[in-house]
Structures are given as structure tokens and as C-alpha cells.
Scaffold this motif. Structure first.
Motif, short mmCIF file in Angstrom:
data_model
loop_
_atom_site.label_atom_id
_atom_site.label_comp_id
_atom_site.label_asym_id
_atom_site.label_seq_id
_atom_site.Cartn_x
_atom_site.Cartn_y
_atom_site.Cartn_z
N MET A 202 0.82 -1.21 0.00
CA MET A 202 0.00 0.00 0.00
C MET A 202 0.86 1.27 0.00
SD MET A 202 -2.95 -1.34 -0.15
CE MET A 202 -3.86 0.20 -0.04
N ASN A 203 0.47 2.17 -0.91
CA ASN A 203 1.04 3.53 -0.97
C ASN A 203 2.55 3.56 -1.20
OD1 ASN A 203 -1.47 5.02 -0.41
ND2 ASN A 203 -1.33 4.01 1.58
N ARG A 204 3.06 2.61 -1.96
CA ARG A 204 4.47 2.66 -2.33
C ARG A 204 4.66 1.98 -3.69
NH1 ARG A 204 7.88 -1.91 -1.03
NH2 ARG A 204 6.69 -3.66 -0.15
N TRP A 205 5.67 2.44 -4.41
CA TRP A 205 5.96 1.88 -5.72
C TRP A 205 6.76 0.58 -5.58
CZ3 TRP A 205 3.93 3.20 -10.26
CH2 TRP A 205 3.38 4.48 -10.41
N ILE A 206 6.37 -0.42 -6.37
CA ILE A 206 7.17 -1.64 -6.50
C ILE A 206 7.21 -2.02 -7.98
CG2 ILE A 206 6.68 -2.50 -4.19
CD1 ILE A 206 5.02 -4.45 -6.85
N GLY A 207 8.23 -2.75 -8.36
CA GLY A 207 8.28 -3.33 -9.70
C GLY A 207 7.89 -4.79 -9.64
N TRP A 208 7.06 -5.21 -10.59
CA TRP A 208 6.61 -6.61 -10.65
C TRP A 208 6.93 -7.14 -12.04
CZ3 TRP A 208 6.19 -10.40 -7.64
CH2 TRP A 208 5.39 -11.52 -7.92
N LYS A 209 7.61 -8.28 -12.07
CA LYS A 209 8.06 -8.85 -13.33
C LYS A 209 7.77 -10.34 -13.33
CE LYS A 209 12.21 -7.46 -14.75
NZ LYS A 209 12.20 -6.83 -16.09
N THR A 210 7.14 -10.82 -14.39
CA THR A 210 6.91 -12.26 -14.54
C THR A 210 7.56 -12.73 -15.84
OG1 THR A 210 4.76 -11.95 -15.61
CG2 THR A 210 4.77 -12.23 -13.23
N VAL A 211 8.08 -13.96 -15.78
CA VAL A 211 8.75 -14.56 -16.93
C VAL A 211 8.14 -15.93 -17.18
CG1 VAL A 211 10.94 -15.36 -17.88
CG2 VAL A 211 10.90 -13.33 -16.41
N ILE A 212 7.84 -16.22 -18.43
CA ILE A 212 7.25 -17.50 -18.82
C ILE A 212 8.02 -18.03 -20.03
CG2 ILE A 212 5.20 -18.66 -19.73
CD1 ILE A 212 3.52 -16.49 -18.31
N TYR A 213 8.46 -19.28 -19.96
CA TYR A 213 9.12 -19.88 -21.11
C TYR A 213 9.03 -21.40 -21.04
CZ TYR A 213 13.05 -20.25 -17.79
OH TYR A 213 13.84 -20.50 -16.69
N ASN A 214 9.00 -22.03 -22.20
CA ASN A 214 8.93 -23.48 -22.27
C ASN A 214 10.31 -24.09 -22.04
OD1 ASN A 214 6.25 -23.24 -22.82
ND2 ASN A 214 6.33 -24.10 -24.89
N THR A 215 10.32 -25.30 -21.48
CA THR A 215 11.55 -26.04 -21.23
C THR A 215 11.39 -27.47 -21.72
OG1 THR A 215 10.82 -26.74 -19.02
CG2 THR A 215 12.01 -24.64 -19.17
N ASN A 216 12.49 -28.22 -21.64
CA ASN A 216 12.46 -29.65 -21.98
C ASN A 216 11.82 -29.90 -23.34
OD1 ASN A 216 13.59 -30.18 -19.43
ND2 ASN A 216 11.58 -30.41 -18.48
N ASN A 217 12.34 -29.19 -24.34
CA ASN A 217 11.83 -29.35 -25.72
C ASN A 217 10.33 -29.12 -25.82
OD1 ASN A 217 14.39 -30.08 -26.86
ND2 ASN A 217 14.15 -32.13 -25.98
N ASP A 218 9.89 -28.03 -25.18
CA ASP A 218 8.48 -27.63 -25.23
C ASP A 218 7.54 -28.63 -24.57
OD1 ASP A 218 8.80 -25.16 -26.37
OD2 ASP A 218 8.45 -25.83 -28.42
N SER A 219 8.05 -29.39 -23.60
CA SER A 219 7.19 -30.36 -22.91
C SER A 219 6.78 -29.88 -21.53
CB SER A 219 7.91 -31.71 -22.78
OG SER A 219 9.05 -31.59 -21.94
N ALA A 220 7.29 -28.73 -21.08
CA ALA A 220 6.95 -28.16 -19.78
C ALA A 220 7.09 -26.65 -19.88
CB ALA A 220 7.86 -28.72 -18.69
N VAL A 221 6.51 -25.95 -18.90
CA VAL A 221 6.57 -24.49 -18.91
C VAL A 221 7.05 -24.00 -17.55
CG1 VAL A 221 4.08 -24.34 -18.38
CG2 VAL A 221 5.28 -22.34 -19.27
N LYS A 222 8.03 -23.09 -17.58
CA LYS A 222 8.62 -22.51 -16.37
C LYS A 222 8.02 -21.13 -16.15
CE LYS A 222 12.03 -22.42 -13.17
NZ LYS A 222 13.44 -22.30 -13.62
N MET A 223 7.69 -20.83 -14.89
CA MET A 223 7.14 -19.52 -14.52
C MET A 223 7.98 -18.94 -13.39
SD MET A 223 3.25 -20.95 -14.57
CE MET A 223 3.87 -22.63 -14.61
#
Length: 299
Positions: A202-223
Motif C-alpha cells: 500500500m502507498n508505495r511503488w514496486i516493480g513486478w516482473k513475470t517470466v514464462i518460457y517453455n523447457t524440456n523441448n516444449d514439454s513443460a513451462v517454467k514460470m
């Protein structure tokens, strides 16, 4: 004859010394220039590395942008003046003295679309800075969060299967979570969360970053989730999960399969999607420096 030979010898000796001094001076100049060139090259490389390490807003990149990959940056002069962007529910935006924008709406959806002929969003790094001024409805039953949504399409009950998506969120109390949506609205999983990663937002600035990419030859997804807790461009990974199956929708079989999407209850979101959404619920929100980049995932 003796004097002549002596003169010739001295002349030759002088010339040899001159040639030696000339060669020495030339070599010294050459190596000095080479040294200066190396310093300039190193400086230029360091400067280039610094530039490439940050995005258009000067915000640190966690992963590099994919070669010829898409990048999108919010128009801070007028966020609505962008053919790629739609604001669901058409909220009123108010520009603040610090250049940020404020939205007073209980449902905020800033959708960054894919224009015809453009590659959809898939492996992405999504970044934004936010400040929560207040909570609109204090009841605990009302969803209240900041949520970056990827690999998705339009959310419409008439087309429930388009609602496939991954949600990387942070709550006003400082806890974080990921959840998966296999269809809209009956295909949500239980969220995977961590205890509080920071103090109240509340009442303060924060940065929020999310990263999504596939792994294991497109057989799983990392978040992955990253937080800039001090509004200083200092990013810390606060949460990560991998979906390689077994993360099930929480609805009953009857409800889940009623949408007829042809997906299993633990369907993995491995696909690209035309839309990335910056979402917030039940808060008066200030935002700035939103961006999306198609990244080169780690090997």
C-alpha cells in the motif's frame, strides 16, 4: 685514407643508431595506439553491454530479447493511443505529476494484442511498476491483486476455451502466487503460492516482473516472479514453478468438461497466445513503464 674510413664508420654508426631509435619510437607509438584502441574497445563493449542489459525505460532485463523478437512498451504520453492496446471496461485514466497514470476502477484489464502478421506472445518477460493507493472493497471475499496474464486470448463466456492463460500475481499483503486457467471461467487451478515475500504494497511503488518460457523441448513451462521492492531497479527472484503435468483444475469433472475444450484437467499451457494482459482487481492503481519482451529462454 684512415680519416676517411673513420668518418665513414662514424656516419654508419650514426645511421644505425638513428634507425634503431626510429624503429623503437615507431614500435612504442604502435603499441601505445594499440593499447588506447583496446581501452576504447573495452569501454564501448561495456557501454553496449550496459545498454543491452536494460530495456527502453532503463529497467534491467532478466533475460535478453530474442533475436528479432517482439517488444512492446506502454505509451507513457497516452497509454490509450496505441493500436496494440485495448482497455477492457474503458476506464478513465488520470495522469499524475510524476508522469505515471492512475485508474480508479474495480476491474483493470490492459490488453496488449497481436496485430495481423505479427508473431504471437510465447516466451515472455512482462514488467511493470505499480502503486496501490487504496482498496475499493475491503471485504476479504473480493479478489484483490496485481496480475500479469500471458499466453491468453479474449475472455468471453461465449467462447470459454479462448480463456486459456497463465497468471503471475502479487497481493497487497505482499504474498505472491501463480495460477493456471484452462478455460474461462470453470477451468482455474488452485494457485501455487509462497508466504509473504515483502511488506504491504500500500502507498508505495514496486516493480513486478513475470517470466514464462517453455523447457524440456516444449514439454513443460517454467514460470518465474521477480520483485523490485525498493523502486530502485534492483530485481530479486521471489518465486518459480514448473508445470510438467499434474497441476489440475479445481472444478468438478462435470463442470470442467462441460466447456468441451478437448483438454485434460491438468492441461499444460505450452502454446503462444495473441494477448498479454496487465490486470488488477479491486484497487485504485497507479502504473508506469509497462513492457513485454519476447525473450531468448535459458538453455
Amino acid at each position: 685514407m684512415y680519416l676517411f674510413n673513420q668518418y665513414v664508420f662514424k656516419e654508419m654508426n650514426f645511421r644505425i643508431k638513428f634507425v634503431f631509435v626510429f624503429l623503437f619510437a615507431s614500435s612504442l607509438l604502435f603499441f601505445t595506439c594499440l593499447f588506447i584502441f583496446d581501452i576504447i574497445t573495452v569501454f564501448a563493449q561495456q557501454k553496449n553491454t550496459t545498454i543491452n542489459a536494460n530495456d527502453q525505460f532503463g529497467i534491467e532485463k532478466i533475460y535478453p530479447t530474442k533475436s528479432d523478437g517482439r517488444e512492446w512498451y506502454v505509451n507513457m504520453s497516452n497509454p490509450k493511443n496505441d493500436p496494440n492496446v485495448t482497455f477492457t471496461f474503458n476506464p478513465r485514466l488520470a495522469k499524475q505529476d510524476d508522469g505515471s497514470w492512475k485508474i480508479r476502477d474495480d476491474k483493470i484489464r490492459i490488453n496488449v494484442d497481436t496485430l495481423n502478421g505479427t508473431e504471437e506472445w510465447k516466451n515472455v518477460e512482462i514488467t511493470g511498476y505499480v502503486k496501490i493507493d487504496s482498496i475499493i472493497n475491503p471485504r476479504k471475499s473480493v479478489i484483490t491483486d496485481i496480475d500479469w496474464v500471458a499466453r491468453t486470448d479474449q475472455h468471453n463466456e461465449d467462447f470459454p476455451c479462448h480463456g486459456l492463460s497463465l497468471h503471475g500475481g502479487i497481493y497487497p499483503d505482499g504474498s505472491a502466487a501463480w495460477k493456471k486457467e484452462i478455460w474461462f471461467t470453470g477451468g482455474y487451478t488452485k494457485e501455487k503460492s509462497v508466504p509473504k515475500i515483502t511488506d504491504s504494497l500500500m502507498n508505495r511503488w514496486i516493480g513486478w516482473k513475470t517470466v514464462i518460457y517453455n523447457t524440456n523441448n516444449d514439454s513443460a513451462v517454467k514460470m518465474e516472479s521477480y520483485l523490485d521492492n525498493s523502486n530502485s531497479n534492483h530485481w530479486v527472484k521471489v518465486f518459480e514453478i514448473t508445470d510438467n503435468g499434474g497441476w489440475y483444475a479445481s472444478s468438478s469433472d462435470k463442470v470442467f468438461y462441460s466447456a468441451n475444450c478437448g483438454r485434460s484437467k491438468d492441461h499444460m499451457v505450452l502454446n503462444s497466445g495473441p494477448i498479454v494482459t496487465f490486470r488488477a482487481d479491486n484497487v485504485v492503481l497507479n502504473f508506469k513503464d509497462l513492457s513485454i519482451r519476447e525473450i531468448e529462454p535459458p538453455k
